[in-house]
Write a protein that holds these residues in place. Structure first.
Motif, PDB file in Angstrom:
ATOM      1  N   ILE A 152       5.363  -8.978  -4.403  1.00  0.00           N
ATOM      2  CA  ILE A 152       5.940  -9.316  -3.097  1.00  0.00           C
ATOM      3  C   ILE A 152       5.686 -10.792  -2.780  1.00  0.00           C
ATOM      4  O   ILE A 152       6.579 -11.515  -2.317  1.00  0.00           O
ATOM      5  N   ARG A 153       4.461 -11.255  -3.027  1.00  0.00           N
ATOM      6  CA  ARG A 153       4.133 -12.666  -2.784  1.00  0.00           C
ATOM      7  C   ARG A 153       4.963 -13.591  -3.665  1.00  0.00           C
ATOM      8  O   ARG A 153       5.360 -14.681  -3.263  1.00  0.00           O
ATOM      9  N   ALA A 188      -2.230  -3.631  -5.795  1.00  0.00           N
ATOM     10  CA  ALA A 188      -2.502  -5.046  -6.110  1.00  0.00           C
ATOM     11  C   ALA A 188      -1.326  -5.667  -6.855  1.00  0.00           C
ATOM     12  O   ALA A 188      -0.904  -6.794  -6.554  1.00  0.00           O
ATOM     13  N   GLY A 189      -0.763  -4.910  -7.819  1.00  0.00           N
ATOM     14  CA  GLY A 189       0.395  -5.403  -8.553  1.00  0.00           C
ATOM     15  C   GLY A 189       1.618  -5.562  -7.677  1.00  0.00           C
ATOM     16  O   GLY A 189       2.332  -6.576  -7.754  1.00  0.00           O
ATOM     17  N   GLY A 220       0.813  -1.212   0.000  1.00  0.00           N
ATOM     18  CA  GLY A 220       0.000   0.000   0.000  1.00  0.00           C
ATOM     19  C   GLY A 220       0.846   1.261   0.000  1.00  0.00           C
ATOM     20  O   GLY A 220       0.567   2.221  -0.739  1.00  0.00           O
ATOM     21  N   LEU A 221       1.894   1.266   0.814  1.00  0.00           N
ATOM     22  CA  LEU A 221       2.787   2.427   0.870  1.00  0.00           C
ATOM     23  C   LEU A 221       3.558   2.611  -0.439  1.00  0.00           C
ATOM     24  O   LEU A 221       3.712   3.731  -0.926  1.00  0.00           O
ATOM     25  N   ALA A 222       4.045   1.496  -1.010  1.00  0.00           N
ATOM     26  CA  ALA A 222       4.791   1.580  -2.266  1.00  0.00           C
ATOM     27  C   ALA A 222       3.913   2.149  -3.376  1.00  0.00           C
ATOM     28  O   ALA A 222       4.356   2.985  -4.178  1.00  0.00           O
ATOM     29  N   ALA A 223       2.655   1.722  -3.423  1.00  0.00           N
ATOM     30  CA  ALA A 223       1.723   2.225  -4.433  1.00  0.00           C
ATOM     31  C   ALA A 223       1.442   3.710  -4.223  1.00  0.00           C
ATOM     32  O   ALA A 223       1.410   4.494  -5.183  1.00  0.00           O
ATOM     33  N   ALA A 227      -6.179  -0.073   0.851  1.00  0.00           N
ATOM     34  CA  ALA A 227      -7.369  -0.885   0.577  1.00  0.00           C
ATOM     35  C   ALA A 227      -7.110  -1.878  -0.551  1.00  0.00           C
ATOM     36  O   ALA A 227      -7.505  -3.051  -0.467  1.00  0.00           O
ATOM     37  N   GLY A 228      -6.426  -1.436  -1.612  1.00  0.00           N
ATOM     38  CA  GLY A 228      -6.159  -2.317  -2.753  1.00  0.00           C
ATOM     39  C   GLY A 228      -5.299  -3.507  -2.375  1.00  0.00           C
ATOM     40  O   GLY A 228      -5.561  -4.643  -2.804  1.00  0.00           O
ATOM     41  N   ALA A 229      -4.280  -3.264  -1.546  1.00  0.00           N
ATOM     42  CA  ALA A 229      -3.416  -4.366  -1.105  1.00  0.00           C
ATOM     43  C   ALA A 229      -4.181  -5.337  -0.206  1.00  0.00           C
ATOM     44  O   ALA A 229      -4.038  -6.558  -0.325  1.00  0.00           O
ATOM     45  N   GLY A 230      -5.020  -4.790   0.683  1.00  0.00           N
ATOM     46  CA  GLY A 230      -5.820  -5.637   1.564  1.00  0.00           C
ATOM     47  C   GLY A 230      -6.811  -6.491   0.789  1.00  0.00           C
ATOM     48  O   GLY A 230      -6.995  -7.683   1.083  1.00  0.00           O
TER      49      GLY A 230
END
Length: 336
Positions: free
Chosen positions: A332-333, A326-327, A84-87, A113-116
């Motif tokens: 990261i995953r 999201a990307g 989220g922070l990187a985005a 929110a997008g990362a979550g």
């Protein structure tokens, strides 16, 4: 236990806060620079001081609490916060480079929110189960409401001032309004710091909760607000000249009288929403206020083409930040 990844997240959060400062410096200083009350250097110093003064006054941190609760804790991981922070940093730097006064607040909210939501999908859940939609919808509604409230308040303030000063000598009135801009810009900078620094406080707080450093609901450690207010003030001192040009000259021509009205209206709107715990956009608010003072002259005094372009930037900020997050989270995953 303090992990390396937690330290990285906290550092990124502070960097975002610094970027927020120079990205949004224009909000606090655009009118006072365009009316030549202060030089750009004097203006950023003035704004930074009052960004930091908010640390000594605001202690309940309602906005930070709202940010921390946007994503449901079951779907929050340190990687979600990192993505989220990187985005948010990516979109903030992109819009700054092109001089687009987008919302740092909504960038951070969209990224988190997008990362979550992406994490929820990987966990086999519905993406929308990961976010508190009542919080998100309330924040989204203020994309429209914050600038509209600022517009109305600025319009009313300007009409009242014009009525009170209709018999004043123009030279004397301008002198007083230039002095008044020092007060109104200080008020706006204070409100900017009080609202925007809290957003990063909420992110750092939830990172500490996720890493079991503190328990959810515990009092916020004092170093968090101190660090965040310092970072946003230092960022403001570094300026954001491309956006100053857009805010100070391209929307409508601003006089000292109108500068006082716009800054006061923006500050009032930010203060009200901060007390309600709503993380609104300083950028949207002051833009609406500047439009409001332009409308007191005539509708054509506002450059609507520029305003419509800004509106599109506001609308796409949350979804684009969410998609970037999201990307990033997926990467990261893949590699973590």
């Amino acid at each position: 236990m303090v992990t390396t990844l937690l330290v990285v997240v906290i550092c990124l959060a502070i960097i975002f806060d610094f970027i927020n400062g120079f990205h949004d410096a224009a909000n606090s200083i655009a009118t006072i620079v365009s009316t030549k009350v202060l030089t750009p250097f004097q203006a950023v110093i003035w704004a930074a001081i009052f960004n930091f003064v908010a640390f000594f006054v605001i202690k309940d941190h309602k906005v930070a609490n709202t940010i921390a609760k946007i994503v449901i804790q079951d779907y929050v991981t340190i990687n979600v916060i990192l993505a989220g922070l990187a985005a948010a940093i990516t979109w903030n730097l992109f819009t700054w480079w092109f001089g687009i006064p987008s919302s740092s607040s909504h960038t951070l909210i969209g990224g988190f929110a997008g990362a979550g939501m992406t994490n929820a999908l990987y966990m086999g859940a519905n993406a929308f189960d990961a976010v508190k939609m009542d919080y998100v919808l309330k924040i989204a509604s203020y994309i429209v409401l914050a600038p509209f409230i600022g517009l109305i308040i600025a319009y009313i303030i300007t009409i009242i001032i014009l009525h009170i000063c209709k018999n004043a000598r123009p030279a004397a009135a301008e002198k007083w309004f230039k002095a008044g801009q020092l007060i109104s810009s200080a008020f706006l900078s204070f409100a900017h710091g009080g609202n925007d620094a809290q957003k990063v406080m909420g992110i750092i707080y939830v990172a500490l909760v996720t890493n079991n450093i503190i328990t959810d609901g515990a009092a916020m450690p004092e170093w968090i607000p101190l660090t965040c207010y310092s970072a946003i003030a230092l960022g403001t001192m570094s300026g954001g000249w491309k956006i100053v040009k857009t805010m100070g000259t391209k929307i409508t021509k601003v006089t000292p009288l109108e500068g006082v009205s716009a800054e006061t209206a923006g500050a009032i709107t930010l203060t009200i929403t901060e007390r309600l715990g709503i993380p609104v956009s300083t950028t949207h608010t002051i833009t609406g206020s500047i439009i409001g003072v332009g409308l007191t002259k005539r509708v054509s005094a506002v450059r609507w083409g520029v305003t419509i372009n800004l509106l599109w930037a506001w609308i796409i900020t949350i979804p684009i930040s969410a998609l970037i997050a999201a990307g990033v989270y997926s990467l990261i995953r893949l590699f973590a």
